[in-house]
Motif scaffolding. Sequence first.
Motif, PDB file in Angstrom:
ATOM      1  N   THR A 224      -8.040   0.914 -74.832  1.00 52.57           N
ATOM      2  CA  THR A 224      -8.850   0.961 -76.052  1.00 52.57           C
ATOM      3  C   THR A 224      -8.736  -0.339 -76.831  1.00 52.57           C
ATOM      4  O   THR A 224      -9.742  -0.920 -77.253  1.00 52.57           O
ATOM      5  CB  THR A 224      -8.414   2.143 -76.939  1.00 52.57           C
ATOM      6  OG1 THR A 224      -8.475   3.356 -76.185  1.00 52.57           O
ATOM      7  CG2 THR A 224      -9.328   2.247 -78.151  1.00 52.57           C
ATOM      8  N   ALA A 225      -7.502  -0.796 -76.995  1.00 51.27           N
ATOM      9  CA  ALA A 225      -7.272  -2.034 -77.759  1.00 51.27           C
ATOM     10  C   ALA A 225      -7.422  -3.276 -76.890  1.00 51.27           C
ATOM     11  O   ALA A 225      -7.520  -4.392 -77.420  1.00 51.27           O
ATOM     12  CB  ALA A 225      -5.873  -2.000 -78.384  1.00 51.27           C
ATOM     13  N   GLY A 226      -7.427  -3.093 -75.578  1.00 57.51           N
ATOM     14  CA  GLY A 226      -7.527  -4.243 -74.684  1.00 57.51           C
ATOM     15  C   GLY A 226      -6.266  -5.077 -74.714  1.00 57.51           C
ATOM     16  O   GLY A 226      -6.331  -6.316 -74.664  1.00 57.51           O
ATOM     17  N   GLU A 227      -5.098  -4.416 -74.778  1.00 58.81           N
ATOM     18  CA  GLU A 227      -3.821  -5.126 -74.853  1.00 58.81           C
ATOM     19  C   GLU A 227      -2.855  -4.571 -73.813  1.00 58.81           C
ATOM     20  O   GLU A 227      -2.961  -3.415 -73.396  1.00 58.81           O
ATOM     21  CB  GLU A 227      -3.205  -4.967 -76.260  1.00 58.81           C
ATOM     22  CG  GLU A 227      -4.007  -5.623 -77.356  1.00 58.81           C
ATOM     23  CD  GLU A 227      -3.374  -5.418 -78.718  1.00 58.81           C
ATOM     24  OE1 GLU A 227      -3.637  -6.201 -79.624  1.00 58.81           O
ATOM     25  OE2 GLU A 227      -2.597  -4.428 -78.874  1.00 58.81           O
ATOM     26  N   ILE A 228      -1.915  -5.412 -73.413  1.00 56.62           N
ATOM     27  CA  ILE A 228      -0.877  -4.993 -72.471  1.00 56.62           C
ATOM     28  C   ILE A 228       0.459  -5.581 -72.922  1.00 56.62           C
ATOM     29  O   ILE A 228       0.512  -6.695 -73.466  1.00 56.62           O
ATOM     30  CB  ILE A 228      -1.220  -5.452 -71.027  1.00 56.62           C
ATOM     31  CG1 ILE A 228      -0.264  -4.817 -70.021  1.00 56.62           C
ATOM     32  CG2 ILE A 228      -1.212  -6.980 -70.898  1.00 56.62           C
ATOM     33  CD1 ILE A 228      -0.671  -5.031 -68.566  1.00 56.62           C
ATOM     34  N   GLY A 229       1.531  -4.830 -72.712  1.00 51.85           N
ATOM     35  CA  GLY A 229       2.843  -5.306 -73.133  1.00 51.85           C
ATOM     36  C   GLY A 229       3.949  -4.773 -72.249  1.00 51.85           C
ATOM     37  O   GLY A 229       3.737  -3.850 -71.453  1.00 51.85           O
ATOM     38  N   VAL A 230       5.147  -5.378 -72.391  1.00 49.36           N
ATOM     39  CA  VAL A 230       6.316  -4.970 -71.615  1.00 49.36           C
ATOM     40  C   VAL A 230       7.221  -4.132 -72.519  1.00 49.36           C
ATOM     41  O   VAL A 230       7.495  -4.506 -73.666  1.00 49.36           O
ATOM     42  CB  VAL A 230       7.087  -6.192 -71.084  1.00 49.36           C
ATOM     43  CG1 VAL A 230       8.259  -5.744 -70.219  1.00 49.36           C
ATOM     44  CG2 VAL A 230       6.161  -7.099 -70.286  1.00 49.36           C
ATOM     45  N   PHE A 231       7.680  -3.006 -71.958  1.00 50.28           N
ATOM     46  CA  PHE A 231       8.524  -2.094 -72.724  1.00 50.28           C
ATOM     47  C   PHE A 231       9.783  -1.770 -71.924  1.00 50.28           C
ATOM     48  O   PHE A 231       9.739  -1.698 -70.690  1.00 50.28           O
ATOM     49  CB  PHE A 231       7.766  -0.807 -73.060  1.00 50.28           C
ATOM     50  CG  PHE A 231       6.635  -0.994 -74.029  1.00 50.28           C
ATOM     51  CD1 PHE A 231       6.810  -0.682 -75.364  1.00 50.28           C
ATOM     52  CD2 PHE A 231       5.412  -1.494 -73.601  1.00 50.28           C
ATOM     53  CE1 PHE A 231       5.769  -0.847 -76.265  1.00 50.28           C
ATOM     54  CE2 PHE A 231       4.376  -1.664 -74.490  1.00 50.28           C
ATOM     55  CZ  PHE A 231       4.543  -1.344 -75.827  1.00 50.28           C
ATOM     56  N   ARG A 232      10.891  -1.572 -72.674  1.00 48.06           N
ATOM     57  CA  ARG A 232      12.142  -1.123 -72.060  1.00 48.06           C
ATOM     58  C   ARG A 232      12.481   0.250 -72.600  1.00 48.06           C
ATOM     59  O   ARG A 232      12.404   0.501 -73.808  1.00 48.06           O
ATOM     60  CB  ARG A 232      13.284  -2.092 -72.336  1.00 48.06           C
ATOM     61  CG  ARG A 232      13.100  -3.456 -71.717  1.00 48.06           C
ATOM     62  CD  ARG A 232      14.379  -4.268 -71.713  1.00 48.06           C
ATOM     63  NE  ARG A 232      15.271  -3.828 -70.634  1.00 48.06           N
ATOM     64  CZ  ARG A 232      16.215  -4.613 -70.112  1.00 48.06           C
ATOM     65  NH1 ARG A 232      16.406  -5.844 -70.570  1.00 48.06           N
ATOM     66  NH2 ARG A 232      16.992  -4.168 -69.153  1.00 48.06           N
ATOM     67  N   THR A 233      12.852   1.133 -71.704  1.00 44.05           N
ATOM     68  CA  THR A 233      13.246   2.486 -72.102  1.00 44.05           C
ATOM     69  C   THR A 233      14.746   2.483 -72.393  1.00 44.05           C
ATOM     70  O   THR A 233      15.549   2.089 -71.538  1.00 44.05           O
ATOM     71  CB  THR A 233      12.931   3.496 -71.000  1.00 44.05           C
ATOM     72  OG1 THR A 233      11.537   3.441 -70.704  1.00 44.05           O
ATOM     73  CG2 THR A 233      13.302   4.903 -71.431  1.00 44.05           C
TER      74      THR A 233
END
Length: 398
Positions: A57-66
Motif C-alpha cells: 500500500t505504501a510502496g515501502e520495504i524494510g528489514v525487521f528483527r524479531t
Amino acid sequence: MIKIGTALFEAAEQLEREKGISKEVLVSSLCDALVAGYKKHIKDKDAENVEAILDETAGEIGVFRTKVVVEEVENPDTQISLEDAKEIDDEVEIDDEVKIEVTPENFGRIAAQSAKQVITQRIREAERKMVLDEFLSKKGTLITGIVQRKDERNNVIVNIGKTDAVMPTREQIPGEYYKPGNRIRVFVLNVKETTRLPQVIVSQAHSEIVRELFELEVPEIEDGIVEIKSIAREAGFRTKLAVWSNDPSVDSVGACIGPRGSRIQTIVGELKNEKIDIVRYSLDPVEYIVNALSPARIISVDILADEETRKEAFVIVPDDQLSLAIGREGQNVRLAHRLTGWKIDIKSESQAAQMEKQAQKETVEEDVEAVEEIVEETTVEAPETEETVETEAETTEE
C-alpha cells in the motif's frame, strides 16, 4: 523503510504476463535479497531472526528483527526489555515477540545490488522449474511446435512455447525437409535437467507418435473399445499396427480406417504419406503371423518353437507372393517380426518343395549308410570245407 514506488509491482505484473512467473516470486526474491544484504552489512550470516517486510500500500520495504520481550536483556540481538517493547506496543508482555525495524540508513544502494543478483537468479530458477514441470507432464505425448533452424549437428530446433526443443537426427523422418516456420507435431521423448533451461528431446520417428495420432483420430481407441496391441514402424516408409476390439460388435480394423478411409487418411497425411498396415491381433500365433504378413497371401505356417526365449515359425507362400511377403529389402517380414515378436522364415512353394525333396534324399542316404554300417559290423563264420571233414574222419579211425 525504503521507498520503492510502484515500478516494482508493474515489472512483476509484466513478468507474470510474459513468462508466467507469479508476482509472489519476485516479491519473495526481493525480500530474500534485502535480508541477505542486511546480514552481509552487519557481518552476521547466521542471524535467524531477520526478515524483510513489504508494504504494498505504501510502496515501502524494510528489514525487521524479531526479539523476545524479557525483564533483563542478555543478548540485544535477540532480546528486548519490557520497557522498550512498551514503546512499540502497549499491550506487550514478557515472553512475547516484537518486530523491530533495523533497516540501516543509506541501505538502498546496497539493497539494490543484492536484489539485482538474487532476483535475476530466482527468476531463472522459477522459469527453469516451470518449464521442467510443464514438459515433464507432457512427456510421452504429442505437442505442436514451430521449426526454427538446424544446428551444426544437423539437429532440428523446434520452438514448443516457453522453450526450444531438440529433435536429433535419429528422431527425424528420413528424407524429410524441415523448413523454418513450418508447424509440426512432435512426440515428447525425454526431458533432461540442465544448469540452464531443461532440454526437451522430441521425435517424429518414434513409434508411439503413431499411437498418439490414432488415439486422437479414433474415438473407439480413446474410449478403450479398440486397443492397440503392438506397433512396428520404420519412419517415413511403413508402419504395421496390430489392433484388438474388446466389443465383438465393433470391427477394430474398420474403426481405425474410418468411413471411406477418412481417419486413416488424416493420419497418413500427418505422417507425410507413410504407408500404414492395420492388422487384427490374435491370440493364435498362426493367425497373428498370417495377418502381420499382409498383404501377402500365405499357404501355411508351421510353428517350429514356441518358448519364452525362442519363438520361430516357418511360412510358405505362393511363388508369385514371395517378394511381396518379404518386402523391399526385407521390410515387410522385418516389421512383421517386430510386430509379433516371432522370428519368421519365409519360403516360396517351390523352394519348400525343393527343401522337402532334398530332405527326403538326405534321409534315404542316411538310411543306406546306416544299413552298410550294420552289415560291416556283423561277423559271419565260414562253413567247414571237405578237407576239414576228411581229416576229422581219419583221426577217428586211428
